[in-house]
Design a protein around this motif. Structure first.
Motif, PDB file in Angstrom:
ATOM      1  N   PRO A 109     -59.107  27.773-104.243  1.00  0.00           N
ATOM      2  CA  PRO A 109     -59.365  28.983-103.466  1.00  0.00           C
ATOM      3  C   PRO A 109     -58.687  30.267-104.355  1.00  0.00           C
ATOM      4  O   PRO A 109     -58.793  31.504-104.151  1.00  0.00           O
ATOM      5  CB  PRO A 109     -58.572  29.066-102.115  1.00  0.00           C
ATOM      6  N   SER A 110     -57.950  29.929-105.264  1.00  0.00           N
ATOM      7  CA  SER A 110     -57.439  31.102-106.323  1.00  0.00           C
ATOM      8  C   SER A 110     -57.260  30.395-107.806  1.00  0.00           C
ATOM      9  O   SER A 110     -56.806  29.265-107.867  1.00  0.00           O
ATOM     10  CB  SER A 110     -55.971  31.297-105.835  1.00  0.00           C
ATOM     11  N   VAL A 111     -57.746  30.988-108.688  1.00  0.00           N
ATOM     12  CA  VAL A 111     -57.572  30.811-110.176  1.00  0.00           C
ATOM     13  C   VAL A 111     -56.357  31.899-110.791  1.00  0.00           C
ATOM     14  O   VAL A 111     -55.356  31.266-111.083  1.00  0.00           O
ATOM     15  CB  VAL A 111     -58.675  30.826-110.979  1.00  0.00           C
ATOM     16  N   ALA A 112     -56.842  33.155-110.461  1.00  0.00           N
ATOM     17  CA  ALA A 112     -55.865  33.798-111.112  1.00  0.00           C
ATOM     18  C   ALA A 112     -54.313  33.935-110.697  1.00  0.00           C
ATOM     19  O   ALA A 112     -53.496  33.939-111.428  1.00  0.00           O
ATOM     20  CB  ALA A 112     -56.372  35.465-111.079  1.00  0.00           C
ATOM     21  N   GLU A 113     -54.304  34.212-109.328  1.00  0.00           N
ATOM     22  CA  GLU A 113     -53.156  34.121-108.709  1.00  0.00           C
ATOM     23  C   GLU A 113     -52.306  32.817-108.689  1.00  0.00           C
ATOM     24  O   GLU A 113     -50.928  32.740-109.079  1.00  0.00           O
ATOM     25  CB  GLU A 113     -53.156  34.835-107.227  1.00  0.00           C
ATOM     26  N   ALA A 114     -53.129  31.760-108.253  1.00  0.00           N
ATOM     27  CA  ALA A 114     -52.274  30.369-108.499  1.00  0.00           C
ATOM     28  C   ALA A 114     -51.854  30.171-109.553  1.00  0.00           C
ATOM     29  O   ALA A 114     -50.791  29.680-110.068  1.00  0.00           O
ATOM     30  CB  ALA A 114     -53.296  29.598-108.005  1.00  0.00           C
ATOM     31  N   ALA A 115     -52.710  30.326-110.860  1.00  0.00           N
ATOM     32  CA  ALA A 115     -52.432  30.130-112.003  1.00  0.00           C
ATOM     33  C   ALA A 115     -51.140  30.805-112.772  1.00  0.00           C
ATOM     34  O   ALA A 115     -50.345  30.146-113.358  1.00  0.00           O
ATOM     35  CB  ALA A 115     -53.484  30.292-113.154  1.00  0.00           C
ATOM     36  N   ALA A 116     -51.055  32.206-112.296  1.00  0.00           N
ATOM     37  CA  ALA A 116     -49.922  33.023-112.611  1.00  0.00           C
ATOM     38  C   ALA A 116     -48.904  32.461-112.098  1.00  0.00           C
ATOM     39  O   ALA A 116     -47.650  32.160-113.068  1.00  0.00           O
ATOM     40  CB  ALA A 116     -50.280  34.522-112.412  1.00  0.00           C
ATOM     41  N   LEU A 117     -48.567  32.291-110.798  1.00  0.00           N
ATOM     42  CA  LEU A 117     -47.511  31.797-110.180  1.00  0.00           C
ATOM     43  C   LEU A 117     -47.123  30.245-110.524  1.00  0.00           C
ATOM     44  O   LEU A 117     -45.789  29.903-111.112  1.00  0.00           O
ATOM     45  CB  LEU A 117     -47.761  31.618-108.825  1.00  0.00           C
ATOM     46  N   LEU A 118     -48.046  29.179-110.980  1.00  0.00           N
ATOM     47  CA  LEU A 118     -47.625  28.039-111.668  1.00  0.00           C
ATOM     48  C   LEU A 118     -47.289  27.942-112.763  1.00  0.00           C
ATOM     49  O   LEU A 118     -46.365  27.471-113.103  1.00  0.00           O
ATOM     50  CB  LEU A 118     -49.236  27.224-111.215  1.00  0.00           C
ATOM     51  N   ALA A 119     -47.889  28.908-113.819  1.00  0.00           N
ATOM     52  CA  ALA A 119     -47.489  28.904-115.101  1.00  0.00           C
ATOM     53  C   ALA A 119     -46.151  29.486-115.037  1.00  0.00           C
ATOM     54  O   ALA A 119     -45.373  29.357-116.272  1.00  0.00           O
ATOM     55  CB  ALA A 119     -48.587  29.683-116.050  1.00  0.00           C
ATOM     56  N   ALA A 120     -45.816  30.383-114.382  1.00  0.00           N
ATOM     57  CA  ALA A 120     -44.319  31.120-114.482  1.00  0.00           C
ATOM     58  C   ALA A 120     -43.352  30.333-114.085  1.00  0.00           C
ATOM     59  O   ALA A 120     -42.109  30.479-114.251  1.00  0.00           O
ATOM     60  CB  ALA A 120     -44.695  32.512-113.616  1.00  0.00           C
TER      61      ALA A 120
END
Length: 198
Positions: free
Chosen positions: A98-109
């Motif tokens: 359900p999310s790429v931009a927000e989830a990817a930013a949080l996971l990668a951070a």
């Protein structure tokens, strides 16, 4: 974040990016600049992150090379497990999360990261948006330092793999080469080529 004291380090942010197939590098870079300006124009992006299905998208790879930063990618299932403020049923149907931009930013951070700019769409003239992005601040240690080692190291093992990304534009002075994470499970053929931005 503005008004940092003299000698205080520049904020290091991770940009999560969703993309439609064929997104131009310029559109991605313009969106990143506009989003960064809403948070802290003096901050710097230290990595891009996306879903594994988009890890070979030329517009994302080109943007990472131009910035001299790694492109991290995560399997859709890992992104789907990240709680975000703006989940999308359309994205879930298109790419399995359900999310790429927000989830990817949080996971990668990394663990404890904070979403500093929610999902924002690109605004090209005369055609629909082909990119989305969100910014997250990286985790900080008890001593105030940014976590070392692999960017976005998760508490649980990740399906992402690390590779070295070369750049035709070397990183700006004061930065170093970083490791890109691309891979994880092979993209699901049912989502390849989707036109949904996340």
């Amino acid at each position: 974040m503005n008004g940092r004291a003299a000698g205080e380090p520049t904020a290091a942010l991770v940009a999560g990016v969703g993309a439609r197939r064929g997104v131009p590098v310029g559109e991605v870079l313009e969106l990143l600049d506009a989003t960064l300006a809403t948070v802290d124009p003096a901050a710097r992006i230290v990595a891009l992150a996306t879903v594994a299905d988009k890890s070979a998208e030329p517009g994302l790879l080109g943007a990472a090379r131009r910035l001299g930063v790694p492109l991290r990618s995560f399997p859709a299932a890992e992104l789907a497990a990240v709680r975000v403020p703006a989940p999308s049923a359309a994205a879930a149907a298109a790419v399995g999360t359900p999310s790429v931009a927000e989830a990817a930013a949080l996971l990668a951070a990394g663990p404890g990261a904070e979403l500093l700019a929610g999902k924002r769409k690109s605004a090209p003239r005369g055609r629909p948006a082909r990119a989305t992005c969100a910014l997250a601040g990286r985790a900080v240690t008890d001593h105030g330092g940014v976590t070392a080692g692999r960017e976005g190291a998760a508490e649980a093992p990740s399906g992402a793999a690390d590779i070295v990304m070369t750049s035709s534009n070397p990183p700006r002075r004061g930065t170093d080469r970083r490791t890109a994470a691309v891979g994880g499970p092979a993209p699901d053929s049912t989502t390849t080529g989707t036109k949904e931005t996340q």
